[in-house]
Write a protein that holds these residues in place. Structure first.
Motif, mmCIF file in Angstrom:
data_model
loop_
_atom_site.group_PDB
_atom_site.id
_atom_site.type_symbol
_atom_site.label_atom_id
_atom_site.label_comp_id
_atom_site.label_asym_id
_atom_site.label_seq_id
_atom_site.Cartn_x
_atom_site.Cartn_y
_atom_site.Cartn_z
ATOM 1 N N ALA A 275 1.236 -33.136 -5.868
ATOM 2 C CA ALA A 275 1.100 -31.892 -6.624
ATOM 3 C C ALA A 275 -0.181 -31.975 -7.528
ATOM 4 C CB ALA A 275 2.295 -32.053 -7.673
ATOM 5 N N GLN A 276 -0.953 -32.967 -7.722
ATOM 6 C CA GLN A 276 -2.209 -33.243 -8.204
ATOM 7 C C GLN A 276 -3.393 -32.557 -7.311
ATOM 8 O OE1 GLN A 276 -3.645 -33.657 -11.304
ATOM 9 N NE2 GLN A 276 -1.962 -34.969 -12.280
ATOM 10 N N THR A 277 -3.161 -32.670 -6.127
ATOM 11 C CA THR A 277 -4.088 -32.163 -5.331
ATOM 12 C C THR A 277 -3.766 -30.709 -5.166
ATOM 13 O OG1 THR A 277 -2.585 -32.393 -3.143
ATOM 14 C CG2 THR A 277 -3.977 -34.267 -3.920
ATOM 15 N N ILE A 278 -2.674 -30.058 -5.280
ATOM 16 C CA ILE A 278 -2.438 -28.695 -4.994
ATOM 17 C C ILE A 278 -3.133 -27.987 -6.547
ATOM 18 C CG2 ILE A 278 -0.733 -26.851 -5.080
ATOM 19 C CD1 ILE A 278 1.162 -29.056 -3.916
ATOM 20 N N ARG A 279 -2.882 -28.742 -7.319
ATOM 21 C CA ARG A 279 -3.533 -28.123 -8.705
ATOM 22 C C ARG A 279 -5.301 -28.105 -8.598
ATOM 23 N NH1 ARG A 279 -5.614 -31.359 -13.294
ATOM 24 N NH2 ARG A 279 -5.666 -30.275 -15.299
ATOM 25 N N LEU A 280 -5.753 -29.312 -7.956
ATOM 26 C CA LEU A 280 -7.469 -29.283 -7.676
ATOM 27 C C LEU A 280 -7.633 -28.050 -6.754
ATOM 28 C CD1 LEU A 280 -7.743 -33.041 -8.183
ATOM 29 C CD2 LEU A 280 -8.605 -31.093 -9.631
ATOM 30 N N ASN A 281 -6.957 -27.787 -5.594
ATOM 31 C CA ASN A 281 -7.206 -26.849 -4.601
ATOM 32 C C ASN A 281 -7.201 -25.503 -5.095
ATOM 33 O OD1 ASN A 281 -8.175 -27.692 -2.093
ATOM 34 N ND2 ASN A 281 -6.001 -28.649 -1.726
ATOM 35 N N HIS B 117 -11.711 -38.116 -1.668
ATOM 36 C CA HIS B 117 -10.337 -38.795 -1.372
ATOM 37 C C HIS B 117 -9.437 -38.134 -1.007
ATOM 38 C CE1 HIS B 117 -7.304 -41.974 -2.693
ATOM 39 N NE2 HIS B 117 -6.474 -41.013 -3.216
ATOM 40 N N TRP B 118 -8.939 -36.966 -1.027
ATOM 41 C CA TRP B 118 -8.103 -35.951 -0.525
ATOM 42 C C TRP B 118 -8.443 -36.047 0.975
ATOM 43 C CZ3 TRP B 118 -8.693 -30.612 1.190
ATOM 44 C CH2 TRP B 118 -7.535 -29.911 1.350
ATOM 45 N N ALA C 188 -3.809 -30.305 5.588
ATOM 46 C CA ALA C 188 -2.931 -30.517 4.491
ATOM 47 C C ALA C 188 -1.409 -30.020 4.784
ATOM 48 C CB ALA C 188 -3.616 -29.548 3.441
ATOM 49 N N SER C 189 -1.273 -28.980 5.536
ATOM 50 C CA SER C 189 0.016 -28.698 5.740
ATOM 51 C C SER C 189 0.864 -29.569 6.865
ATOM 52 C CB SER C 189 0.021 -27.269 6.607
ATOM 53 O OG SER C 189 1.385 -26.841 7.079
ATOM 54 N N ASP C 190 0.189 -30.407 7.519
ATOM 55 C CA ASP C 190 0.786 -31.354 8.089
ATOM 56 C C ASP C 190 0.998 -32.675 7.507
ATOM 57 O OD1 ASP C 190 0.566 -30.008 10.510
ATOM 58 O OD2 ASP C 190 -1.252 -30.968 11.529
ATOM 59 N N TRP C 191 -0.038 -32.946 6.426
ATOM 60 C CA TRP C 191 0.245 -34.068 5.492
ATOM 61 C C TRP C 191 1.530 -33.957 4.340
ATOM 62 C CZ3 TRP C 191 -1.572 -34.140 -0.162
ATOM 63 C CH2 TRP C 191 -1.406 -35.533 -0.815
ATOM 64 N N HIS D 18 -6.153 -37.256 5.567
ATOM 65 C CA HIS D 18 -6.865 -37.933 6.774
ATOM 66 C C HIS D 18 -7.542 -36.974 7.623
ATOM 67 C CE1 HIS D 18 -4.790 -41.731 5.371
ATOM 68 N NE2 HIS D 18 -3.612 -41.036 5.543
ATOM 69 N N PHE D 19 -8.491 -36.315 7.178
ATOM 70 C CA PHE D 19 -9.410 -35.797 7.980
ATOM 71 C C PHE D 19 -10.400 -36.440 8.553
ATOM 72 C CE2 PHE D 19 -12.332 -32.321 8.954
ATOM 73 C CZ PHE D 19 -11.647 -31.153 9.262
ATOM 74 N N ASP D 20 -10.111 -37.014 9.537
ATOM 75 C CA ASP D 20 -10.762 -37.859 10.578
ATOM 76 C C ASP D 20 -11.595 -37.544 11.578
ATOM 77 O OD1 ASP D 20 -9.348 -37.144 12.708
ATOM 78 O OD2 ASP D 20 -7.990 -38.812 12.555
#
Length: 289
Positions: A36-42, A227-228, A135-138, A234-236
Motif C-alpha cells: 500500500a505504501q508503494t501505491i501511495r508513492l506511485n 527499492h521498489w 507491478a501488476s504481476d507483483w 523485481h525489475f531485473d
C-alpha cells in the motif's frame, strides 16, 4: 494535424474509473502495508504530470497541434494518480496522499530543447509500461493488479502517440530531429550500465533547486523508487532488456536502420553528428562567399 486522430483513438480506448475498475473484487488479505505504501508513492509520482504539462506547453508554444494533444495526455496521466488515490481512499485511507505532498512535486522545470524532451518522454512511456506490468504481476490483490494493468496500457498508447510526433518531426526537420532522438536514445538505452533507473521523474530539471530538482527527491520517501524496482517488483535485467529493445526497435523503424545494441545506435548518432557538421560547414562557406 495529429491531434484529431489521436484524440479519437485514445477516446475509443478510454476506461471509466467507476465502471471499468472491479472495486467489488477487493480482497483485504492480499494487500500488505508495504504494498500500500508503494501505491501511495506511485500516486504522488503520477501527479507530476502537472508540472510536465506546464513544461510542454511553455516549450512548445509554436506547436498548437502537440499542445492540444497535451490536453488528452494530461487528463489521462492525472487520472492515473486519481485512480491510485481512489484505491487508497477505499481500502487504506490512512495512506491517502495529502494535498501538500501532491503539491510538492509541482515545480518549474528549466527550459529544454523540445525534440530532446519529446524523446525523453517517449522513452519514459516505454519504461512505465514495463514497470506497471511488472507491478501488476507483483501484486496479488486483484483490484490493484487490474489498475496497474490498465494504466500500463495507457502508457503504451501514450508512447505510440509520442512516436507519431517524432515521425512528424523527422519529416519536417530531417537530421536535426534524428540526431536529437538518437542522442537521448543512447542515454536512455544505457541506463542498465548506469545502475540508475532512467526516467523523467528522477532526472534533474531545475538547476537553481539542485539537488531537490527531481520528482523523486520531493517524495515523502525519496529513495523508494530503486527499492521498489529492485526489491519489490523485481525489475531485473530481463525487464530492462525489454525497455532497451523497445527503444532500439522504434528508433530503427523511424530511421530505417537496424539497431541490435545501444552501441550501434551510438555509432549512428556519431554519423549524424558528422553529417550535420559537414552540412553546417558548407552552409557557412556559402554564406561567407
Amino acid at each position: 494535424m495529429l491531434y484529431p486522430e489521436l484524440f479519437a483513438s485514445l477516446e475509443k480506448a478510454r476506461w471509466s474509473m467507476k465502471d471499468d475498475i472491479p472495486w467489488d473484487a477487493f480482497e483485504p488479505a492480499r494487500l500488505t502495508d508495504e504494498q500500500a505504501q508503494t501505491i501511495r508513492l506511485n500516486a504522488i509520482t503520477e501527479w507530476s504530470a502537472l508540472p510536465a504539462t506546464e513544461m510542454f506547453l511553455r516549450d512548445n508554444r509554436d506547436d498548437s497541434d502537440f499542445s492540444a494533444f497535451m490536453s488528452v495526455w494530461f487528463y489521462e496521466e492525472q487520472k492515473h494518480s486519481l485512480v491510485l488515490m481512489e484505491y487508497l481512499r477505499r481500502f487504506r485511507p490512512a495512506l491517502l496522499p495529502t494535498e501538500a505532498e501532491l503539491h510538492a512535486v509541482r515545480f518549474e522545470f528549466d527550459p529544454a530543447p523540445p525534440l530532446e524532451t519529446l524523446m525523453l518522454h517517449f522513452c519514459g512511456e516505454l519504461r512505465l509500461t514495463q514497470w506497471y506490468r511488472q507491478a501488476s504481476d507483483w501484486h496479488s490483490e486483484p483490484v490493484i493488479k487490474h489498475i496497474y494493468k490498465t494504466i500500463s496500457q495507457d502508457e503504451a498508447r501514450h508512447g505510440g502517440a509520442y512516436l507519431k510526433y517524432m515521425k512528424r518531426a523527422i519529416e519536417r526537420l530531417g537530421d536535426e530531429a534524428r540526431y536529437a532522438f538518437a542522442k537521448i536514445g543512447v542515454l536512455m538505452a544505457a541506463s542498465g550500465k548506469s545502475g540508475k533507473p532512467m526516467h523523467p521523474t528522477n532526472l534533474h530539471v531545475n538547476q537553481s533547486l539542485y539537488p531537490l530538482d527531481t520528482i523523486q527527491s520531493r517524495l515523502p520517501d525519496p529513495d523508494w523508487l530503486a527499492h521498489w524496482l529492485d526489491e519489490q517488483i523485481h525489475f531485473d535485467k530481463a525487464c530492462e532488456a525489454r525497455v532497451i529493445g523497445g527503444i532500439l526497435r522504434n528508433l530503427a523503424s523511424l530511421f530505417d536502420r537496424t539497431f541490435d545494441t545501444p552501441s550501434q545506435l551510438n555509432l549512428y548518432r556519431k554519423e549524424l553528428q558528422r553529417r550535420i557538421a559537414a552540412t553546417t560547414h558548407v552552409a557557412d562557406g556559402l554564406a561567407a562567399a
